[in-house]
Scaffold this active site. Structure first.
Site, short mmCIF file in Angstrom:
data_model
loop_
_atom_site.label_atom_id
_atom_site.label_comp_id
_atom_site.label_asym_id
_atom_site.label_seq_id
_atom_site.Cartn_x
_atom_site.Cartn_y
_atom_site.Cartn_z
N HIS A 124 0.93 7.31 -5.80
CA HIS A 124 2.03 7.93 -5.05
C HIS A 124 2.64 9.07 -5.88
O HIS A 124 2.80 8.93 -7.09
CB HIS A 124 3.12 6.92 -4.75
CG HIS A 124 2.66 5.79 -3.88
ND1 HIS A 124 3.48 4.76 -3.49
CD2 HIS A 124 1.46 5.53 -3.28
CE1 HIS A 124 2.81 3.92 -2.71
NE2 HIS A 124 1.58 4.36 -2.59
N HIS A 214 5.04 5.91 7.73
CA HIS A 214 5.70 4.60 7.70
C HIS A 214 6.25 4.19 9.06
O HIS A 214 7.40 3.76 9.18
CB HIS A 214 6.78 4.57 6.61
CG HIS A 214 6.75 3.32 5.79
ND1 HIS A 214 7.56 2.25 6.04
CD2 HIS A 214 5.98 2.95 4.74
CE1 HIS A 214 7.29 1.29 5.17
NE2 HIS A 214 6.33 1.69 4.38
N GLU A 238 -0.81 8.48 7.54
CA GLU A 238 -0.78 7.01 7.58
C GLU A 238 0.33 6.49 8.48
O GLU A 238 1.44 7.03 8.48
CB GLU A 238 -0.56 6.54 6.13
CG GLU A 238 -0.43 5.05 5.97
CD GLU A 238 -0.24 4.69 4.49
OE1 GLU A 238 -0.72 5.45 3.61
OE2 GLU A 238 0.40 3.67 4.22
N TRP A 405 11.29 0.64 10.00
CA TRP A 405 11.40 1.08 8.60
C TRP A 405 10.04 1.52 8.07
O TRP A 405 9.03 0.90 8.30
CB TRP A 405 11.93 -0.05 7.69
CG TRP A 405 11.96 0.44 6.26
CD1 TRP A 405 12.81 1.37 5.73
CD2 TRP A 405 11.08 0.05 5.20
NE1 TRP A 405 12.51 1.59 4.40
CE2 TRP A 405 11.44 0.81 4.06
CE3 TRP A 405 10.00 -0.82 5.12
CZ2 TRP A 405 10.78 0.69 2.83
CZ3 TRP A 405 9.33 -0.96 3.92
CH2 TRP A 405 9.72 -0.19 2.78
C1 GCO Z 1 2.07 1.83 1.14
C2 GCO Z 1 3.16 1.09 1.79
C3 GCO Z 1 4.02 0.27 0.92
C4 GCO Z 1 4.98 -0.59 1.74
C5 GCO Z 1 5.24 -1.86 1.03
C6 GCO Z 1 6.17 -2.78 1.77
O1 GCO Z 1 1.52 2.69 1.81
O2 GCO Z 1 1.76 1.50 0.02
O3 GCO Z 1 3.74 1.78 2.84
O4 GCO Z 1 4.67 0.99 -0.07
O5 GCO Z 1 6.16 0.07 2.01
O6 GCO Z 1 4.02 -2.51 0.81
O7 GCO Z 1 6.21 -4.02 1.13
MG MG Z 2 2.02 2.73 3.80
#
Ligand code: GCO
Ligand code: MG
Length: 405
Positions: A124, A214, A238, A405
């Site tokens: 990330h 998300h 995503e 969320w």
């Molecule tokens: C990702 C995810 C995670 C989630 C998390 C919630 O793409 O890695 O979106 O960061 O937010 O796994 O528990």
């Molecule tokens: Mg994700």
């Protein structure tokens, strides 16, 4: 060597964040480890495992993995759901670990052997400003990554998914009661195409660029966003829209050629059957830990292969190093590998877990000579980090209504 199961233990430990770990022992003295971490609902999984599954396993033959899987899945009558499937996954991973140790082979050998030498991983990158996000992507490329996910704080919003306010590394489950975040779709839709264009402008097209929505958009909004991101040529967009509505993705697909990825909140093949068979997605992103373990995830990936869908297995910090190892063994053996998410772990995690996989210049590599999943768990270290209740945030629109969320 007797493969009879003599002991099933569940460990909840929090070296920087909470993990639920299953330990199974056989009469022959083999020990297998499995990951059953469900972020924010850890103790429900622990109870399901301890109170409901452990009594069913004692005395069974640990090598009958498929039979045990079906017994736990069909035998519950109440099928699927994250708590059930994460619990089954913890057991299943531990049984594959034991089988590998009994055979003296890493699990990827049991799955058919290496289909590749190493795995492209993506980390990330994020920042409070566009400039900071670009710098964060650049730093990741410098480390050797060939794929990077980028997020940035949306101007005008106090909080944004994927961004740490203090600028440090992001961990979403951070408070003992849920934090409330604010969300505004128009502000986001206005900002994100500019962010991704700026990243490409500064850093070029010589690497794979990913972005996580998300689950926050309607199919129409997601289609429009995908279209506006086409010039930035993403590796994937995503979770464009809430994942439980499988037919929504066909709508998004109809409006854009930006590749689509989804699956981190899924827990069975039935959650993605329609998405895959209708060719509405390009990447399937379940975590082995939340999808019934290696036994079931393998089927999801095989179905995906038939329809040209590649893997991008979920690898946040809330999948423990044991679950990450399960992802890695599958990734190595399947024909349709795409990329492996690798968010990284809090420092203390390494005191509890040692793994036979490692990150080398943006790729995951694994030793050939470590049997099973290749993860060791230090119980003394784990006991120094007791469970620490943490919730994921809850999202509200600016008018106060609860949003995804
Ligand atoms: C990702 C995810 C995670 C989630 C998390 C919630 O793409 O890695 O979106 O960061 O937010 O796994 O528990
Ligand atoms: Mg994700």
């Amino acid at each position: 060597m007797s493969m009879q199961i003599t002991d099933v233990d569940v460990l909840v430990t929090s070296p920087g964040r909470n993990y639920v770990i299953v330990r199974i022992e056989t009469a022959g003295g083999l020990v297998g480890w499995g990951d059953a971490t469900l972020n924010g609902r850890e103790l429900a999984v622990r109870s399901y495992l301890q109170d409901h599954l452990a009594p069913l396993l004692l005395g069974r033959d640990a090598s009958r993995i498929g039979d045990i899987w079906s017994y736990l899945y069909k035998g519950a009558y109440w099928r699927r759901g994250p708590v059930t499937m994460t619990s089954i996954s913890g057991i299943d991973q531990a049984l594959w670990d034991i089988l590998g140790k009994a055979a003296g082979m890493p699990v990827f050998q049991l799955l058919g052997g290496r289909a590749r030498d190493r795995l492209m991983a993506y980390p990330h990158a994020s920042g409070l400003t566009v400039e900071a996000s670009i710098a964060s992507v650049a730093a990741r490329l410098e480390e050797g990554y060939r794929a990077v996910r980028v997020q940035a704080a949306v101007p005008g919003l106090l909080t944004t998914y994927g961004i740490h306010r203090g600028g440090g590394s992001y961990e979403p489950a951070k408070s003992s009661l849920p934090e409330e975040e604010a969300w505004d779709t128009p502000a986001y839709l206005d900002f994100v195409p500019k962010l991704l264009a700026a990243v490409r402008n500064e850093l070029g097209f010589g690497f794979n660029l990913l972005h996580d929505v998300h689950h926050r958009l309607s199919p129409t909004e997601a289609g429009a966003l995908g279209r506006s991101l086409e010039p930035s040529r993403l590796y994937w967009m995503e979770d464009a829209t809430p994942a439980e509505d499988q037919s929504a993705f066909a709508l998004v697909r109809a409006h854009t050629t930006t590749p689509l990825a989804v699956g981190e909140v899924f827990n069975s093949i039935w959650d993605c059957q329609q998405l895959i068979t209708s060719r509405s997605i390009d990447y399937i992103r379940c975590a082995t830990t939340h999808t019934g373990g290696i036994t079931h995830m393998r089927r999801v990936l095989a179905l995906a292969e038939l329809y040209g869908v590649r893997s991008g297995l979920h690898g946040p910090s809330d999948v423990s190093p044991v679950g990450m190892a399960a992802n890695v063994h599958l990734d190595l053996a399947i024909p349709n590998f795409g990329v492996q998410e690798f968010m990284g772990y809090p420092e203390a995690t390494a005191e509890v877990f040692t793994t036979s996989y490692r990150l080398v210049g943006g790729h995951l590599e694994i030793d050939d000579d470590v049997p099973g999943l290749g993860v060791d768990v230090d119980l003394d270290a784990a006991s120094r980090y007791p469970y620490d209740r943490k919730y994921l945030p809850v999202n509200r629109l600016l008018d106060g209504s609860v949003h995804d969320w």
